[in-house]
Design a protein around this motif. Structure first.
Motif, PDB file in Angstrom:
ATOM      1  N   HIS A   1      -7.924  -1.381  -4.260  1.00  0.00           N
ATOM      2  CA  HIS A   1      -6.808  -1.562  -3.328  1.00  0.00           C
ATOM      3  C   HIS A   1      -5.556  -0.853  -3.830  1.00  0.00           C
ATOM      4  O   HIS A   1      -4.841  -0.192  -3.047  1.00  0.00           O
ATOM      5  N   THR A   2      -5.279  -0.987  -5.125  1.00  0.00           N
ATOM      6  CA  THR A   2      -4.092  -0.358  -5.690  1.00  0.00           C
ATOM      7  C   THR A   2      -4.167   1.158  -5.594  1.00  0.00           C
ATOM      8  O   THR A   2      -3.185   1.826  -5.228  1.00  0.00           O
ATOM      9  N   VAL A   3      -5.327   1.707  -5.925  1.00  0.00           N
ATOM     10  CA  VAL A   3      -5.508   3.162  -5.850  1.00  0.00           C
ATOM     11  C   VAL A   3      -5.359   3.640  -4.405  1.00  0.00           C
ATOM     12  O   VAL A   3      -4.736   4.687  -4.141  1.00  0.00           O
ATOM     13  N   GLY A   4      -5.891   2.880  -3.468  1.00  0.00           N
ATOM     14  CA  GLY A   4      -5.779   3.271  -2.065  1.00  0.00           C
ATOM     15  C   GLY A   4      -4.330   3.298  -1.591  1.00  0.00           C
ATOM     16  O   GLY A   4      -3.895   4.256  -0.930  1.00  0.00           O
ATOM     17  N   VAL A   5      -3.577   2.255  -1.934  1.00  0.00           N
ATOM     18  CA  VAL A   5      -2.167   2.203  -1.533  1.00  0.00           C
ATOM     19  C   VAL A   5      -1.374   3.303  -2.220  1.00  0.00           C
ATOM     20  O   VAL A   5      -0.549   3.991  -1.591  1.00  0.00           O
ATOM     21  N   ALA A   6      -1.609   3.496  -3.521  1.00  0.00           N
ATOM     22  CA  ALA A   6      -0.890   4.538  -4.255  1.00  0.00           C
ATOM     23  C   ALA A   6      -1.200   5.926  -3.694  1.00  0.00           C
ATOM     24  O   ALA A   6      -0.297   6.776  -3.561  1.00  0.00           O
TER      25      ALA A   6
ATOM     26  N   LEU B   1       0.703   6.354  -0.393  1.00  0.00           N
ATOM     27  CA  LEU B   1       2.129   6.590  -0.619  1.00  0.00           C
ATOM     28  C   LEU B   1       2.383   7.991  -1.176  1.00  0.00           C
ATOM     29  O   LEU B   1       3.385   8.636  -0.831  1.00  0.00           O
ATOM     30  N   LEU B   2       1.482   8.472  -2.033  1.00  0.00           N
ATOM     31  CA  LEU B   2       1.636   9.819  -2.593  1.00  0.00           C
ATOM     32  C   LEU B   2       1.536  10.880  -1.498  1.00  0.00           C
ATOM     33  O   LEU B   2       2.357  11.815  -1.446  1.00  0.00           O
TER      34      LEU B   2
ATOM     35  N   LEU C   1       4.134  14.788   2.173  1.00  0.00           N
ATOM     36  CA  LEU C   1       4.362  15.253   3.526  1.00  0.00           C
ATOM     37  C   LEU C   1       5.834  15.113   3.918  1.00  0.00           C
ATOM     38  O   LEU C   1       6.396  15.987   4.595  1.00  0.00           O
ATOM     39  N   GLY C   2       6.464  14.002   3.495  1.00  0.00           N
ATOM     40  CA  GLY C   2       7.868  13.808   3.829  1.00  0.00           C
ATOM     41  C   GLY C   2       8.776  14.833   3.177  1.00  0.00           C
ATOM     42  O   GLY C   2       9.762  15.276   3.773  1.00  0.00           O
ATOM     43  N   MET C   3       8.465  15.234   1.938  1.00  0.00           N
ATOM     44  CA  MET C   3       9.283  16.209   1.238  1.00  0.00           C
ATOM     45  C   MET C   3       8.970  17.645   1.644  1.00  0.00           C
ATOM     46  O   MET C   3       9.793  18.540   1.456  1.00  0.00           O
TER      47      MET C   3
END
Length: 266
Positions: free
Chosen positions: A23-28, A31-32, A37-39
């Motif tokens: 779960h942590t890897v999926g969320v991270a 977000l990455l 994409l945002g930058m």
């Protein structure tokens, strides 16, 4: 025998750790990708994840947003229990009395596909103030998964249990109370969990449709009328709050369901 218990506990702890890690890897990872994409500027409307998450946290200390959050949750907290009180007795009746189910089947199948969002204008006309309209629509929309699951749960009752109570002279009402309802309880709990997300959807939809009132939907309208990246950050931050609330509610209901009906999952 004693050696197998610690081994089972270790395997269970390892499985939980692996699940948490995935779960942590999926969320991270999500977000990455969002940050990149945002930058990159490929999507001008998409702000970086860092700026959005910071704004999401600061909203927790914004009195105006907390009032909007309270307005949405108030309608959901009132509407969901009312939907349970309406849908469960009707589901028990339709599931245990075939004649009633057959007589009302056309009526149920006619109402069930109607989009709840399409009922917002008449609900606002007939129910005032706006909170009553939100609650009425939540009750209408959230009742269907609870109703259907209750009917299926009652039909899944072991007929031997019913015949046993009937042989001891118990009437229909006692059989429903002591056999049908407990047997259908896991199905009802699943229906409530499905209905919980619907309550948030309807509450926010009504607020967005009306505007100028208290609620996350009203906050989204005000934020979307702004100009520039800050406006989109506010919109996405509010949506993240709605998602977090839905996730928390679903997690609580799932864990409660597992505790209450542990016998069903073993």
């Amino acid at each position: 025998m004693t050696g197998t218990v610690p081994g089972a506990q270790v395997r269970l702890a390892h499985a939980k750790l692996m699940k948490f890690t995935r779960h942590t890897v999926g969320v991270a990872g999500f977000l990455l990708v969002w940050q990149i994409l945002g930058m990159s500027g490929l999507f001008r409307w998409l702000p970086p994840a860092t700026a959005t998450l910071v704004r999401t946290v600061t909203l927790a200390f914004d009195p105006a947003f907390l009032d909007d959050l309270r307005g949405t949750l108030t309608a959901a907290i009132i509407g969901l229990p009312l939907a349970v009180l309406v849908a469960v007795p009707i589901g028990l009746l339709l599931g245990t009395v075939p004649a009633v189910e057959e007589a009302t089947r056309v009526f149920v199948e006619f109402l069930r596909p109607i989009p709840s969002v399409a009922l917002i204008p008449p609900a606002l006309f007939f129910f005032q103030p706006e909170l009553n309209a939100k609650v009425a629509l939540i009750v209408f929309a959230a009742s269907w998964p609870i109703l259907i699951n209750t009917i299926y749960g009652v039909r899944d009752v072991d007929p031997v249990s019913e015949e046993t109570l009937r042989s001891f002279g118990f009437g229909r009402g006692a059989i429903i109370w002591w056999v049908s309802l407990p047997s259908a309880a896991p199905f009802i709990a699943t229906g409530v969990r499905l209905a919980a997300s619907i309550t948030l959807i309807l509450a926010i939809s009504v607020e967005y449709f009306v505007g100028g009132s208290s609620g996350i939907g009203s906050f989204l309208i005000e934020a979307s009328t702004g100009i520039g990246a800050d406006a989109m950050i506010d919109v996405i931050a509010a949506l993240l709050w709605a998602g977090v609330i839905g996730l928390v509610v679903n997690t609580v209901l799932v864990r409660t369901e597992r505790r209450l009906f542990r016998w069903r999952t073993t």
